[in-house]
Write a protein that holds these residues in place. Structure first.
Motif, mmCIF file in Angstrom:
data_model
loop_
_atom_site.group_PDB
_atom_site.id
_atom_site.type_symbol
_atom_site.label_atom_id
_atom_site.label_comp_id
_atom_site.label_asym_id
_atom_site.label_seq_id
_atom_site.Cartn_x
_atom_site.Cartn_y
_atom_site.Cartn_z
ATOM 1 N N PRO A 24 64.552 47.546 56.671
ATOM 2 C CA PRO A 24 65.293 48.745 57.096
ATOM 3 C C PRO A 24 65.240 49.807 56.006
ATOM 4 C CG PRO A 24 66.803 46.991 56.477
ATOM 5 C CD PRO A 24 65.440 46.381 56.505
ATOM 6 N N SER A 25 65.290 51.068 56.388
ATOM 7 C CA SER A 25 65.256 52.161 55.409
ATOM 8 C C SER A 25 66.292 51.899 54.325
ATOM 9 C CB SER A 25 65.559 53.497 56.092
ATOM 10 O OG SER A 25 64.604 53.796 57.071
ATOM 11 N N GLY A 26 65.853 51.999 53.062
ATOM 12 C CA GLY A 26 66.737 51.739 51.942
ATOM 13 C C GLY A 26 66.597 50.344 51.371
ATOM 14 N N MET A 27 65.908 49.433 52.086
ATOM 15 C CA MET A 27 65.695 48.060 51.625
ATOM 16 C C MET A 27 64.232 47.686 51.864
ATOM 17 S SD MET A 27 67.664 44.505 52.710
ATOM 18 C CE MET A 27 66.330 43.959 53.775
ATOM 19 N N THR A 28 63.327 48.358 51.156
ATOM 20 C CA THR A 28 61.900 48.245 51.457
ATOM 21 C C THR A 28 61.075 47.627 50.324
ATOM 22 O OG1 THR A 28 61.649 50.544 50.717
ATOM 23 C CG2 THR A 28 61.899 50.166 53.092
ATOM 24 N N ASP A 29 61.711 47.167 49.258
ATOM 25 C CA ASP A 29 60.940 46.651 48.118
ATOM 26 C C ASP A 29 60.041 45.483 48.511
ATOM 27 O OD1 ASP A 29 62.152 48.551 46.584
ATOM 28 O OD2 ASP A 29 63.417 47.172 45.438
ATOM 29 N N ALA A 30 60.547 44.566 49.345
ATOM 30 C CA ALA A 30 59.763 43.381 49.706
ATOM 31 C C ALA A 30 58.514 43.756 50.485
ATOM 32 C CB ALA A 30 60.623 42.406 50.504
ATOM 33 N N ILE A 31 58.653 44.675 51.450
ATOM 34 C CA ILE A 31 57.479 45.029 52.249
ATOM 35 C C ILE A 31 56.513 45.898 51.451
ATOM 36 C CG2 ILE A 31 58.286 47.165 53.384
ATOM 37 C CD1 ILE A 31 57.142 45.815 56.007
ATOM 38 N N VAL A 32 57.012 46.635 50.479
ATOM 39 C CA VAL A 32 56.117 47.375 49.583
ATOM 40 C C VAL A 32 55.244 46.385 48.805
ATOM 41 C CG1 VAL A 32 56.055 48.763 47.467
ATOM 42 C CG2 VAL A 32 57.504 49.461 49.381
ATOM 43 N N ARG A 33 55.865 45.336 48.255
ATOM 44 C CA ARG A 33 55.081 44.330 47.526
ATOM 45 C C ARG A 33 54.075 43.642 48.447
ATOM 46 N NH1 ARG A 33 60.186 43.530 44.944
ATOM 47 N NH2 ARG A 33 60.739 41.902 46.473
ATOM 48 N N GLN A 34 54.488 43.361 49.678
ATOM 49 C CA GLN A 34 53.587 42.713 50.624
ATOM 50 C C GLN A 34 52.394 43.607 50.950
ATOM 51 O OE1 GLN A 34 55.551 40.672 53.843
ATOM 52 N NE2 GLN A 34 53.944 41.200 55.283
ATOM 53 N N THR A 35 52.637 44.899 51.137
ATOM 54 C CA THR A 35 51.549 45.832 51.430
ATOM 55 C C THR A 35 50.625 45.982 50.222
ATOM 56 O OG1 THR A 35 53.017 47.008 52.954
ATOM 57 C CG2 THR A 35 51.014 48.156 52.260
ATOM 58 N N CYS A 36 51.194 45.989 49.043
ATOM 59 C CA CYS A 36 50.371 46.042 47.830
ATOM 60 C C CYS A 36 49.455 44.823 47.751
ATOM 61 C CB CYS A 36 51.254 46.118 46.588
ATOM 62 S SG CYS A 36 52.083 47.712 46.359
ATOM 63 N N HIS A 37 49.960 43.663 48.148
ATOM 64 C CA HIS A 37 49.123 42.459 48.169
ATOM 65 C C HIS A 37 47.941 42.637 49.112
ATOM 66 C CE1 HIS A 37 47.915 38.255 48.272
ATOM 67 N NE2 HIS A 37 48.042 38.273 49.588
ATOM 68 N N GLU A 38 48.181 43.205 50.296
ATOM 69 C CA GLU A 38 47.082 43.436 51.237
ATOM 70 C C GLU A 38 46.054 44.394 50.646
ATOM 71 O OE1 GLU A 38 46.355 41.961 53.987
ATOM 72 O OE2 GLU A 38 48.184 40.752 54.078
ATOM 73 N N LEU A 39 46.524 45.430 49.967
ATOM 74 C CA LEU A 39 45.603 46.381 49.331
ATOM 75 C C LEU A 39 44.806 45.704 48.224
ATOM 76 C CD1 LEU A 39 48.003 49.454 49.218
ATOM 77 C CD2 LEU A 39 45.946 49.251 50.635
ATOM 78 N N ASP A 40 45.442 44.813 47.472
ATOM 79 C CA ASP A 40 44.718 44.049 46.445
ATOM 80 C C ASP A 40 43.608 43.224 47.081
ATOM 81 O OD1 ASP A 40 46.242 44.942 44.276
ATOM 82 O OD2 ASP A 40 47.708 43.327 44.480
ATOM 83 N N MET A 41 43.904 42.580 48.210
ATOM 84 C CA MET A 41 42.914 41.757 48.894
ATOM 85 C C MET A 41 41.748 42.594 49.405
ATOM 86 S SD MET A 41 44.073 38.698 48.559
ATOM 87 C CE MET A 41 43.046 37.784 49.706
ATOM 88 N N LEU A 42 42.032 43.857 49.747
ATOM 89 C CA LEU A 42 40.973 44.754 50.216
ATOM 90 C C LEU A 42 40.266 45.475 49.072
ATOM 91 C CD1 LEU A 42 42.789 46.380 53.293
ATOM 92 C CD2 LEU A 42 41.062 44.570 53.327
ATOM 93 N N ASP A 43 40.724 45.244 47.855
ATOM 94 C CA ASP A 43 40.165 45.895 46.665
ATOM 95 C C ASP A 43 40.278 47.417 46.752
ATOM 96 O OD1 ASP A 43 39.014 45.845 44.107
ATOM 97 O OD2 ASP A 43 36.977 46.036 44.903
ATOM 98 N N ILE A 44 41.437 47.877 47.220
ATOM 99 C CA ILE A 44 41.723 49.308 47.318
ATOM 100 C C ILE A 44 42.766 49.655 46.260
ATOM 101 C CG2 ILE A 44 42.701 51.130 48.770
ATOM 102 C CD1 ILE A 44 41.641 49.647 51.205
#
Length: 375
Positions: A24-44
């Protein structure tokens, strides 16, 4: 023909993992880390703003101005407003959504130090055996709802003993269901379906081995549902931005339920005509099913970017969504169409190669609407 292929299995995997992560808006740290992991896997490569919005970059050859594509990670949710003498919680919404769709929702109450409790949002009169037809006559309103906590809790003192406090976040269960026919039912498809489509498009571009003509900045914002969106996450050299959000399936709307939809206007005003026609030409040249639509009662990341003072061209691409901000439904084909269009956009030449500078003479202002040109 396309020079890339969207991995539908990857798109669904990413969407499933996003829906499983409360944000939910205001509690997004976990999904930010998860999205960063996906970007790492894509080498972006990517970087984070102070608040956690993500700016990733699909590198191009550097010819001409850069472009941006924005999708938001935050969702609707709720917050503890207060404690009640019966041991239940007052609740208020995060974002704009109807109390009608909150009734009966299973939720997680996120307290400090990682402590969580499960519960259910219920109307004040919830038992037909007690209230009979009063259940149907009570108003649908957030002030008429409460959270029943799954704990031995029957007083304000019991609530305090659990460690639940005013201002604790309440995440609404997504309850996703993926049907063999391609339909996807869940809460929070807005805009996690858009995020999954964007990551699937970036994956296709990376796998294609083609170096795009220009950089594409992938923006993952964290407060769109409360009106902030892409207001402070853009790079200065960005000349155009495409936002991804939902297109509504409803009478009087023209959203393509199984394709992409190009929004011509939303409540903040019309989108850039050149950019929308450019996206339409990509649909036509790549055989991507699409439609046009106009939305009267919502806005996207694009509006926040313009209101923050960014002088950029903006457009809005939409995946199909029935019952938006409720029990939502989309279709796999619509998400694949959006991903294909985004990949085509990332690989396309600059719409106007002379727009790298924010200010310039009239002679360099493009005059040919809807046509990509270097002249």
């Amino acid at each position: 023909m396309s020079d890339y292929e969207i991995d539908a299995g990857y798109l669904q995997h990413v969407l499933e993992s996003l829906l499983a992560c409360p944000s939910p808006s205001g509690m997004t740290d976990a999904i930010v880390r998860q999205t960063c992991h996906e970007l790492d896997m894509l080498d972006i490569p990517y970087e984070l703003t102070r608040r956690g919005a993500i700016r990733a970059t699909v590198r191009g050859k550097g010819e001409g101005p850069t472009r941006a594509i924005a999708a938001h990670l935050d969702t609707l949710g709720a917050m503890v407003k207060g404690m009640k003498p019966n041991g239940r919680l007052r609740v208020v919404p995060i974002g704009t959504w109807s109390a009608r769709f909150a009734e009966g929702a299973r939720v997680s109450i996120h307290c400090e130090d990682g402590l969580q409790y499960r519960g259910t949002i219920l109307p004040l009169k919830a038992s037909g055996h007690t209230y009979d037809t009063e259940i149907d006559s009570q108003p649908s309103d957030w002030g008429n709802l409460e959270i029943r906590i799954d704990a031995r809790c029957h007083s304000e003192e019991d609530i305090a003993r659990l460690g639940i406090r005013v201002g604790d976040f309440v995440a609404i269960d997504s309850v996703p269901e993926f049907s063999p026919e391609g339909f996807i039912n869940a809460r929070h498809l807005d805009d996690k379906a858009g995020v999954a489509s964007l990551l699937a498009a970036a994956s296709a571009v990376q796998r294609s081995g083609i170096t795009p003509a220009v950089d594409s900045h992938l923006l993952f914002t964290i407060s769109e549902e409360v009106g902030v969106g892409a207001s402070n996450v853009l790079h200065g050299e960005v000349a155009e931005m495409v936002a991804i959000d939902n297109g509504t399936i409803a009478p009087g709307q023209y959203t393509s339920e199984y394709g992409a939809t190009i929004a011509m206007k939303d409540s903040s005003g019309p989108f850039d005509r050149n950019l929308t026609l450019f996206l339409e030409s990509l649909c036509q040249s790549h055989d991507i099913p699409y439609s046009r639509d106009v939305f009267l009662h919502y806005r996207s990341d694009a509006a926040a970017a313009l209101e923050a003072g960014n002088d950029i061209r903006t457009a809005l691409l939409c995946f199909a969504l029935d019952a938006s901000h409720g029990y939502e439904r989309t279709h796999r084909d619509s998400l694949i169409a959006i991903a294909r269009l985004l990949a085509a956009y990332m690989l396309a030449p600059p719409m106007f190669a002379k727009e790298e500078m924010a200010l310039g003479p009239q002679s360099e202002f493009p005059l040919i609407e809807g046509v990509a040109t270097d002249d």
